[in-house]
Design a protein around this motif. Structure first.
Motif, PDB file in Angstrom:
ATOM      1  N   PHE A 142      31.257  62.204  22.449  1.00  0.00           N
ATOM      2  CA  PHE A 142      30.565  61.266  23.341  1.00  0.00           C
ATOM      3  C   PHE A 142      29.249  61.826  23.878  1.00  0.00           C
ATOM      4  N   SER A 143      29.137  63.156  23.891  1.00  0.00           N
ATOM      5  CA  SER A 143      27.976  63.768  24.540  1.00  0.00           C
ATOM      6  C   SER A 143      26.805  63.957  23.593  1.00  0.00           C
ATOM      7  N   GLY A 144      27.059  63.829  22.306  1.00  0.00           N
ATOM      8  CA  GLY A 144      25.956  63.986  21.371  1.00  0.00           C
ATOM      9  C   GLY A 144      26.383  64.617  20.061  1.00  0.00           C
ATOM     10  N   LEU A 145      25.385  65.147  19.350  1.00  0.00           N
ATOM     11  CA  LEU A 145      25.603  65.699  18.012  1.00  0.00           C
ATOM     12  C   LEU A 145      25.305  67.193  18.020  1.00  0.00           C
ATOM     13  N   VAL A 146      25.962  67.923  17.120  1.00  0.00           N
ATOM     14  CA  VAL A 146      25.621  69.325  16.944  1.00  0.00           C
ATOM     15  C   VAL A 146      25.823  69.692  15.477  1.00  0.00           C
ATOM     16  N   GLN A 147      25.000  70.632  15.032  1.00  0.00           N
ATOM     17  CA  GLN A 147      25.067  71.048  13.633  1.00  0.00           C
ATOM     18  C   GLN A 147      26.026  72.235  13.505  1.00  0.00           C
ATOM     19  N   VAL A 148      26.982  72.104  12.574  1.00  0.00           N
ATOM     20  CA  VAL A 148      27.935  73.174  12.332  1.00  0.00           C
ATOM     21  C   VAL A 148      27.672  73.738  10.940  1.00  0.00           C
ATOM     22  N   LEU A 149      27.413  75.026  10.894  1.00  0.00           N
ATOM     23  CA  LEU A 149      27.090  75.670   9.629  1.00  0.00           C
ATOM     24  C   LEU A 149      28.370  76.079   8.912  1.00  0.00           C
ATOM     25  N   ILE A 150      28.466  75.709   7.638  1.00  0.00           N
ATOM     26  CA  ILE A 150      29.650  76.066   6.843  1.00  0.00           C
ATOM     27  C   ILE A 150      29.392  77.422   6.192  1.00  0.00           C
ATOM     28  N   PRO A 151      30.292  78.384   6.395  1.00  0.00           N
ATOM     29  CA  PRO A 151      30.031  79.709   5.833  1.00  0.00           C
ATOM     30  C   PRO A 151      30.139  79.673   4.302  1.00  0.00           C
ATOM     31  N   HIS A 152      29.371  80.509   3.642  1.00  0.00           N
ATOM     32  CA  HIS A 152      29.360  80.496   2.178  1.00  0.00           C
ATOM     33  C   HIS A 152      29.792  81.796   1.532  1.00  0.00           C
ATOM     34  N   ASP A 153      30.085  82.786   2.333  1.00  0.00           N
ATOM     35  CA  ASP A 153      30.520  84.045   1.724  1.00  0.00           C
ATOM     36  C   ASP A 153      31.948  83.909   1.213  1.00  0.00           C
ATOM     37  N   GLU A 154      32.296  84.754   0.296  1.00  0.00           N
ATOM     38  CA  GLU A 154      33.579  84.648  -0.399  1.00  0.00           C
ATOM     39  C   GLU A 154      34.755  84.758   0.557  1.00  0.00           C
ATOM     40  N   SER A 155      34.616  85.560   1.607  1.00  0.00           N
ATOM     41  CA  SER A 155      35.742  85.760   2.527  1.00  0.00           C
ATOM     42  C   SER A 155      36.095  84.462   3.253  1.00  0.00           C
ATOM     43  N   VAL A 182      26.137  75.963  15.133  1.00  0.00           N
ATOM     44  CA  VAL A 182      27.381  76.691  15.348  1.00  0.00           C
ATOM     45  C   VAL A 182      27.877  77.188  13.998  1.00  0.00           C
ATOM     46  N   CYS A 183      28.036  78.526  13.855  1.00  0.00           N
ATOM     47  CA  CYS A 183      28.560  79.074  12.609  1.00  0.00           C
ATOM     48  C   CYS A 183      30.075  78.988  12.653  1.00  0.00           C
ATOM     49  N   ALA A 184      30.626  78.139  11.806  1.00  0.00           N
ATOM     50  CA  ALA A 184      32.069  77.862  11.863  1.00  0.00           C
ATOM     51  C   ALA A 184      32.879  79.100  11.512  1.00  0.00           C
ATOM     52  N   GLU A 185      33.918  79.354  12.268  1.00  0.00           N
ATOM     53  CA  GLU A 185      34.850  80.431  11.966  1.00  0.00           C
ATOM     54  C   GLU A 185      36.241  79.902  11.660  1.00  0.00           C
ATOM     55  N   SER A 186      36.561  78.729  12.211  1.00  0.00           N
ATOM     56  CA  SER A 186      37.830  78.106  11.839  1.00  0.00           C
ATOM     57  C   SER A 186      37.709  76.597  11.970  1.00  0.00           C
ATOM     58  N   LEU A 187      38.567  75.908  11.263  1.00  0.00           N
ATOM     59  CA  LEU A 187      38.536  74.445  11.239  1.00  0.00           C
ATOM     60  C   LEU A 187      39.959  73.940  11.281  1.00  0.00           C
TER      61      LEU A 187
END
Lengths: 637, 637
Positions: A77-90, A132-137
């Motif tokens: 409700f407060s707005g939008l934010v960009q979440v970066l999906i990590p691309h390293d193998e781990s 935001v660099c995602a660490e878990s989903l």
């Protein structure tokens, strides 16, 4: 006010209170108040800024976009934010989880806030400096069906919006409207309760039917033939609360009105309902001015008080309507004198009639911008809605006039007219002759139509961002009934007190009595009305019995109450839906109501009203009278 | 925010705004906020203290007493004040005006505040140190009829109070109740809106009928056979608002329930309705604890949080009810083991049955205070309401037992029983044998009856000034239907989510599933209930279709909504009327509602519901089915 789970005493093990944190990884936000208190998120999407860089945050929201497996735009409700999906193998598994997401799925993302690399900042987005660099989903829910996209630019039909209202409300505009309404109402309550000692009292909505109250919904009771009704306002109750010595009452009151399919009306609506004892009209008006100033949204053009005040007579004279839009001119001008020696027969005839007149409005640049079909439309309105002719005169550069009547108008008359109307080349004059009671409303209407037509041609007339409040006062207390003009009816309602110096006229010339009534107008819409009430039982009885010819026994409880030590009192009711719709600039009150009915009174989402089997009606001792032929028409999608 | 009258611009002279101050001597109080702002009074009666001595004040109020032409006691909502009537010759006219006053007339008095002479101070009156020496009097209204005196000590019948509610509300108790309610609600709104980001959203009350919703009032629409209904709660709307991404919703919601003549129920009532997204049960419970602490009236015993928490099973086991009053003991004790070798046939029979048991409660000093007719009454309750026998055992000084079963009980059994029950001489034991599902509610009921009986004999059991909040959790999600026990129905409603670790049992042993439901109990009354909701469309469909055997198409809009990205969410509803009635210690919720209905659903003041002529029903396509014989019964005075 937040208690860690392990301090909670539960009399048995294995309860929801011992398992939840363990099984679902839920936690409380560390804040004890604010928009993320007590939640499984730590922050809202829209609040993140540079100041959060480096922090680990947990966000919950909807997937707005998914871009090339690179990032997700998350929305709440407060707005939008960009979440970066990590691309390293781990983070392989995490990346796969993201790429499987569907738009509008609900997810919980934990990650760390960082500044976006230079060149990738988006200044059009309030959170555009960070990501935001995602660490878990965690996918909290999927979205499997979507009749339309949740994008502000996607146009939807009104019927589709109503059918899927729960999706329509996800739009930023609807979120804004509902939140503004909530904040406005909260501030109003603070002003009334905390600053001025008002008492919030709920009054019944299952009430006694007003005899002949054709607009009141009926509610069958369990007793045969006995019905409640849903009241159009808490008028009687608010007055009785004053008799009860409650002193200052207010309520955000749900009201009901069965008006069939009037455009932009709702069968239920909300009014800010106020009543005070030991007050006069000036006091109520100052209260309302203060109320609106106090609660006015900060992001809107400020309003200043006191509001201007106009008599009913002046409003009708200058604007042809009792709720003038004072954001623009084009006032009505009486040009009867100019035409007093005219050769034009029907104009002369009109003037000679008692109450006859010639009046005009000048539409600046009207000749320049309005087309022939616009004039035709205006004439059509005059004919169909007012049974009147109107003459359109285009003012030419050299001061001549282009009009069917042009050649019948003497030069002196023409010059006098242009002068009186302050008309310039390129203006349009609309002139009507006839009885004042007809000419005024006609020109009042055409004035508004011209504003609309000009705006349609790109000419700004009414500034939608300014707020012109206006009090209209000195209304007549009674008006002739439409169908029996020799009989009077209340201009507003039978409880309005006469002006003290007119009170003696009640007994001799009631049609001349003015009421202590005040209407509040905003940008040409009536958004409130109120009055000082009759608090004398004998006067109230006389008005009901002798002037209105009503059976006073139907209001015996009110008359008895007035005879039991009723204080002087008065009040007002503001139409909240309309007020909010004007503030947010909505074209319909439906846009400031969470679940409105269609113009036919249908709830297009749940399909109300609906058929009820006869046996379920039996406890109410009613049965359906089916008409012989069914008339179709339906607005359901 | 107060504007002197002469700064107000009026477009015409002779309006109400130019005459009022001149003709009626009205003026604005100098305060711009507070209880006398914008009023023709300067102060309220009750606020005057020593600090006002020497000030000229203008008061408006009702004549409470008139004593020997010496003074008048003036009353307004804030309290009483003594007004001294001048006796010197120069005030002859004023004195005469005062002596003609009738009780409950409404007056405006101007005068100067002075200290009362020593010896005349009244310390029982908050304004008892001062009096007001009258300098002028204006009679604003007379009181001509008064069916009862407005004195707190005058007892009135309920029917008379309801008929003249506007007089009844003048009592200090009713003024206190309504004002406390208003303040409580205001604080709740501040907590929810201002501290926790909730959005106040109004939901429709004209809604679609729930099929078979026998307690829903119907409202005929203008379309033949089509009816709205007045919803029992905004349950569907609050969930849809979560799907709409509104995040945090609350509303003081008017709800409707047609229950005929249940004692102390109202056909319309108000609930504090709350729903949150991204929260678990612990979060909602902490929110509510904070809400009640924040809004709790300052003049009441404080409440501390977290509230204790009890499982449904523990509540049933220890108190025989799912809403235990934990202000006192007398818990249920299972004494089956004690009686396992008993000779008493029917006890033995009961124990042998599956689920059979012997249970008892110990009423401290019960043998001392309760009479033979009290025991008879308890046995009567057991027989008529539970179809069960109960044995009353009086514990004698020497540890012997007086009971019809006394001689059948072995000494070892007796001693074991006394030990297990911690029974002392003078106590009363109530023992019942039978199926646990019957014995528990029976003893739970008798426990409350004993408390009442003891209190009737002057023995304090439940402290009315303390507030014991309690959460009850771990309810079963489904219960056997009363009439078809092989079929399950929702214990609360079909939208409650199962406990995560029980969810798999939905498909195998649904009767074993516990729900994520929480009830809030205060002093033995259920004042709230809520749950975490099902947010998965497939799970909701399975529950509706396969467990509850309901037609899911009737809830298709909700199922579609859950499939469109519904966030996890949960909420609660608090019964406001009941909560306030417990806080103020009212015996009925009618005492915290301004205009309640009688227990038969009548408004005794306006006589609602009332007959509506057939022709006024025609627009709604309904007609009355008159029963052949009329059954009388009426509670109208």
């Amino acid at each position: 006010m937040v208690f860690p789970v392990n301090t909670r005493h539960v009399n048995a093990s294995n309860s929801i209170f011992t398992h939840l944190p363990a099984t679902s990884g839920h936690f409380f936000s560390s804040t004890t108040s604010g928009q993320s208190s007590l939640s499984i998120r730590s922050h809202t999407c829209g609040e993140l800024t540079c100041s959060h860089v480096g922090q680990e945050v947990t966000l919950c929201g909807w997937v707005q976009y998914l871009r090339q497996d690179l990032f997700v735009i998350l929305r709440d409700f407060s707005g939008l934010v960009q979440v970066l999906i990590p691309h390293d193998e781990s983070h392989r598994e995490l990346k796969d989880a993201f790429s499987g997401l569907m738009v509008e799925s609900v997810v919980k993302v934990t990650g760390r806030v960082r500044l976006r690399p230079e060149g990738q900042k988006n200044l059009n987005m309030s959170t555009g400096e960070i990501e935001v660099c995602a660490e878990s989903l965690e996918v909290l829910n999927t979205c499997r069906r979507l009749p339309f996209e949740i994008k502000d630019f996607v146009k939807k039909s009104e019927a589709l919006r109503m059918q899927y209202r729960y999706l329509d409300l996800r739009s930023s505009q609807m979120q804004y409207n509902l939140r503004l309404r909530s904040r406005l109402v909260m501030k109003m309550r603070e002003y009334l309760c905390n600053l001025h000692g008002f008492v919030d009292v709920e009054t019944p909505t299952l009430f006694k039917r007003t005899p002949g109250g054709a607009k009141e919904f009926v509610v069958p009771s369990g007793e045969p033939g006995m019905f409640y009704s849903l009241p159009q306002s808490p008028q009687q109750f608010k007055q009785l609360l004053m008799v009860a010595g409650l002193d200052r009452y207010f309520q955000l009151a749900r009201c009901y009105r069965d008006e069939g399919s009037k455009p932009d009306r709702q069968p239920e609506f909300t009014q800010v309902d106020i009543e005070m004892s030991f007050v006069n009209a000036v006091g109520i008006m100052a209260l309302i001015e203060g109320l609106l100033q106090y609660s006015w949204p900060e992001d809107k053009a400020t309003i200043s008080a006191p509001f201007p005040c106009m008599t009913y007579e002046a409003a009708m004279r200058d604007y042809g309507v009792d709720k003038p839009d004072t954001r623009f001119g084009m006032k009505l001008v009486d040009v009867s004198e100019t035409f007093q020696h005219t050769q034009i027969e029907f104009v002369r005839d009109a003037i000679v009639q008692p109450g006859g007149c010639v009046q005009a409005i000048c539409v600046p640049d009207g000749a320049k911008h309005l087309k022939g079909k616009d004039m035709e439309f205006l004439k059509q309105v005059a004919r169909t809605q007012f049974n009147q002719e109107v003459d359109c005169m285009l003012v030419r550069a050299e001061g001549s006039i282009k009009s069917p009547l042009g050649r019948l108008i003497l030069d002196t008359t023409r010059l006098q007219l242009l002068l009186k109307m302050s008309a310039n080349a390129g203006d349009l004059l609309l002139i009507a002759a006839g009885a004042q009671e007809r000419v005024r409303p006609l020109l009042g209407k055409l004035r508004l139509q011209c504003a609309e037509l000009l705006e349609g041609r790109g000419v700004p007339v009414r500034d939608p961002s300014v707020f012109h409040f206006l009090w209209v006062v000195d209304f007549p207390l009674f008006l002739p009934k439409e169908n029996e003009p020799e009989q009077l009816e209340s201009a507003h309602h039978p409880f309005t007190a006469p002006m003290p110096e007119d009170a003696h006229l009640l007994y001799t010339q009631p049609h001349k009595v003015r009421g202590q009534h005040y209407d509040l107008v905003l940008n040409g819409c009536e958004i409130g009305g109120g009055s000082i009430r009759v608090h004398n039982a004998a006067q109230q009885l006389y008005i009901l019995e002798n002037i209105l010819k009503e059976d006073p026994s139907l209001l015996s409880h009110l008359l008895e109450a007035l005879d039991s030590g009723a204080p002087p009192h008065g009040g007002i009711a503001l139409g909240l839906d309309r007020l909010v719709s004007i503030i947010v600039g909505a074209s319909s009150i439906r846009d400031v109501i969470a679940f409105p009915k269609s113009f036919k009174g249908h709830d297009l989402m749940s399909q109300a009203p609906s058929l009820v089997p006869e046996e379920e009606l039996r406890p109410y001792h009613i049965s359906v009278l089916w008409p012989s032929a069914k008339n179709g028409q339906d607005d359901r999608p």
